[in-house]
Design a protein around this motif. Sequence first.
Motif, PDB file in Angstrom:
ATOM      1  N   LEU A  47       0.870  -1.123  -0.095  1.00  0.00           N
ATOM      2  CA  LEU A  47      -0.165   0.067  -0.097  1.00  0.00           C
ATOM      3  C   LEU A  47       0.970   1.258  -0.071  1.00  0.00           C
ATOM      4  O   LEU A  47       0.310   2.352  -0.331  1.00  0.00           O
ATOM      5  N   LYS A  48       2.084   1.177   0.387  1.00  0.00           N
ATOM      6  CA  LYS A  48       2.887   2.339   0.139  1.00  0.00           C
ATOM      7  C   LYS A  48       3.574   2.421  -1.064  1.00  0.00           C
ATOM      8  O   LYS A  48       4.195   3.568  -1.369  1.00  0.00           O
ATOM      9  N   TYR A  49       3.179   1.390  -1.898  1.00  0.00           N
ATOM     10  CA  TYR A  49       4.077   1.499  -3.292  1.00  0.00           C
ATOM     11  C   TYR A  49       2.931   1.569  -4.405  1.00  0.00           C
ATOM     12  O   TYR A  49       2.685   0.707  -5.193  1.00  0.00           O
ATOM     13  N   LYS A  50       1.914   2.458  -4.334  1.00  0.00           N
ATOM     14  CA  LYS A  50       0.533   2.272  -5.276  1.00  0.00           C
ATOM     15  C   LYS A  50       0.922   2.420  -6.856  1.00  0.00           C
ATOM     16  O   LYS A  50       0.150   2.059  -7.610  1.00  0.00           O
ATOM     17  N   SER A  51       2.340   2.759  -6.911  1.00  0.00           N
ATOM     18  CA  SER A  51       2.598   2.809  -8.576  1.00  0.00           C
ATOM     19  C   SER A  51       3.272   1.968  -8.913  1.00  0.00           C
ATOM     20  O   SER A  51       3.305   1.642 -10.081  1.00  0.00           O
ATOM     21  N   THR A  52       3.424   0.898  -8.201  1.00  0.00           N
ATOM     22  CA  THR A  52       4.208  -0.435  -8.630  1.00  0.00           C
ATOM     23  C   THR A  52       3.059  -1.074  -9.320  1.00  0.00           C
ATOM     24  O   THR A  52       1.943  -1.487  -8.834  1.00  0.00           O
ATOM     25  N   PRO A  53       3.463  -2.011 -10.256  1.00  0.00           N
ATOM     26  CA  PRO A  53       2.376  -2.759 -11.138  1.00  0.00           C
ATOM     27  C   PRO A  53       1.895  -3.896 -10.309  1.00  0.00           C
ATOM     28  O   PRO A  53       2.414  -4.194  -9.443  1.00  0.00           O
ATOM     29  N   LEU A  54       0.399  -3.975 -10.597  1.00  0.00           N
ATOM     30  CA  LEU A  54      -0.254  -4.936  -9.496  1.00  0.00           C
ATOM     31  C   LEU A  54       0.383  -6.509  -9.840  1.00  0.00           C
ATOM     32  O   LEU A  54       0.471  -6.880  -8.715  1.00  0.00           O
ATOM     33  N   LEU A  55       0.831  -6.775 -10.922  1.00  0.00           N
ATOM     34  CA  LEU A  55       1.225  -8.092 -11.084  1.00  0.00           C
ATOM     35  C   LEU A  55       2.841  -8.317 -10.393  1.00  0.00           C
ATOM     36  O   LEU A  55       2.900  -9.251  -9.677  1.00  0.00           O
ATOM     37  N   THR A  56       3.432  -7.046 -10.391  1.00  0.00           N
ATOM     38  CA  THR A  56       4.728  -7.359  -9.525  1.00  0.00           C
ATOM     39  C   THR A  56       4.480  -7.318  -7.864  1.00  0.00           C
ATOM     40  O   THR A  56       5.102  -8.344  -7.208  1.00  0.00           O
ATOM     41  N   VAL A  57       3.275  -6.568  -7.565  1.00  0.00           N
ATOM     42  CA  VAL A  57       2.746  -6.679  -6.332  1.00  0.00           C
ATOM     43  C   VAL A  57       2.445  -8.113  -6.068  1.00  0.00           C
ATOM     44  O   VAL A  57       2.595  -8.353  -4.609  1.00  0.00           O
ATOM     45  N   ILE A  58       1.555  -8.680  -6.608  1.00  0.00           N
ATOM     46  CA  ILE A  58       1.173 -10.013  -6.234  1.00  0.00           C
ATOM     47  C   ILE A  58       2.124 -10.950  -6.306  1.00  0.00           C
ATOM     48  O   ILE A  58       2.198 -11.921  -5.170  1.00  0.00           O
ATOM     49  N   LEU A  59       3.054 -10.946  -7.109  1.00  0.00           N
ATOM     50  CA  LEU A  59       4.078 -11.831  -7.193  1.00  0.00           C
ATOM     51  C   LEU A  59       5.038 -11.817  -5.936  1.00  0.00           C
ATOM     52  O   LEU A  59       5.435 -12.605  -5.216  1.00  0.00           O
ATOM     53  N   ALA A  60       5.266 -10.510  -5.506  1.00  0.00           N
ATOM     54  CA  ALA A  60       6.130 -10.066  -4.235  1.00  0.00           C
ATOM     55  C   ALA A  60       5.279 -10.527  -2.974  1.00  0.00           C
ATOM     56  O   ALA A  60       6.039 -11.236  -2.104  1.00  0.00           O
ATOM     57  N   SER A  61       4.033 -10.451  -3.049  1.00  0.00           N
ATOM     58  CA  SER A  61       3.055 -10.960  -2.069  1.00  0.00           C
ATOM     59  C   SER A  61       3.287 -12.397  -1.887  1.00  0.00           C
ATOM     60  O   SER A  61       3.232 -13.048  -0.692  1.00  0.00           O
ATOM     61  N   TRP A  62       3.114 -13.011  -2.805  1.00  0.00           N
ATOM     62  CA  TRP A  62       3.200 -14.421  -2.746  1.00  0.00           C
ATOM     63  C   TRP A  62       4.632 -14.982  -2.185  1.00  0.00           C
ATOM     64  O   TRP A  62       4.712 -15.976  -1.645  1.00  0.00           O
ATOM     65  N   GLY A  63       5.717 -14.403  -2.809  1.00  0.00           N
ATOM     66  CA  GLY A  63       7.003 -14.760  -2.185  1.00  0.00           C
ATOM     67  C   GLY A  63       7.194 -14.507  -0.724  1.00  0.00           C
ATOM     68  O   GLY A  63       7.700 -15.196   0.107  1.00  0.00           O
ATOM     69  N   ILE A  64       6.526 -13.376  -0.021  1.00  0.00           N
ATOM     70  CA  ILE A  64       6.469 -13.071   1.240  1.00  0.00           C
ATOM     71  C   ILE A  64       5.618 -14.068   2.051  1.00  0.00           C
ATOM     72  O   ILE A  64       5.792 -14.418   3.095  1.00  0.00           O
ATOM     73  N   ALA A  65       4.582 -14.476   1.385  1.00  0.00           N
ATOM     74  CA  ALA A  65       3.549 -15.193   2.157  1.00  0.00           C
ATOM     75  C   ALA A  65       3.995 -16.753   2.062  1.00  0.00           C
ATOM     76  O   ALA A  65       3.538 -17.447   3.227  1.00  0.00           O
ATOM     77  N   LEU A  66       5.181 -17.324   1.391  1.00  0.00           N
ATOM     78  CA  LEU A  66       5.776 -18.387   1.581  1.00  0.00           C
ATOM     79  C   LEU A  66       6.457 -18.636   2.850  1.00  0.00           C
ATOM     80  O   LEU A  66       6.185 -19.600   3.575  1.00  0.00           O
ATOM     81  N   PHE A  67       6.998 -17.573   3.565  1.00  0.00           N
ATOM     82  CA  PHE A  67       7.550 -17.436   4.767  1.00  0.00           C
ATOM     83  C   PHE A  67       6.588 -17.551   5.615  1.00  0.00           C
ATOM     84  O   PHE A  67       6.717 -18.199   6.711  1.00  0.00           O
TER      85      PHE A  67
END
Length: 113
Positions: A27-47
């Motif tokens: 939410l602090k990076y609203k200009s980041t493309p949604l697909l990038t955010v989704i992939l980063a979130s999935w990577g964090i969610a693994l942990f």
Amino acid sequence: MLTERLAPILLLLGSNVFMTFAWYGHLKYKSTPLLTVILASWGIALFEYCLMVPANRFGSAVYSAPQLKGMQEVITLLVFAGFSAWYLEQPLKWNHWAGFALIAVAAWLIFLE
């Protein structure tokens, strides 16, 4: 034993830190493309899953499933409250705290025998 009761709580705490960053950190990076955010979130969610699954597995030896879920909800709210104020710079208002308190009361009821 204390470690049997404490380990799941600590694992839940750690998993919720990862979960909160995965769900709300972008939410602090609203200009980041949604697909990038989704992939980063999935990577964090693994942990998050690497901590949540053992928390529930080990915790089920001393807590019931509803008790584990109640604990998880209260821990989630505490982690989120700190995250919202510190990282998102959106401190909680009285009505947020009141709503969270009601959820904490519900979790407490789950522990009554």
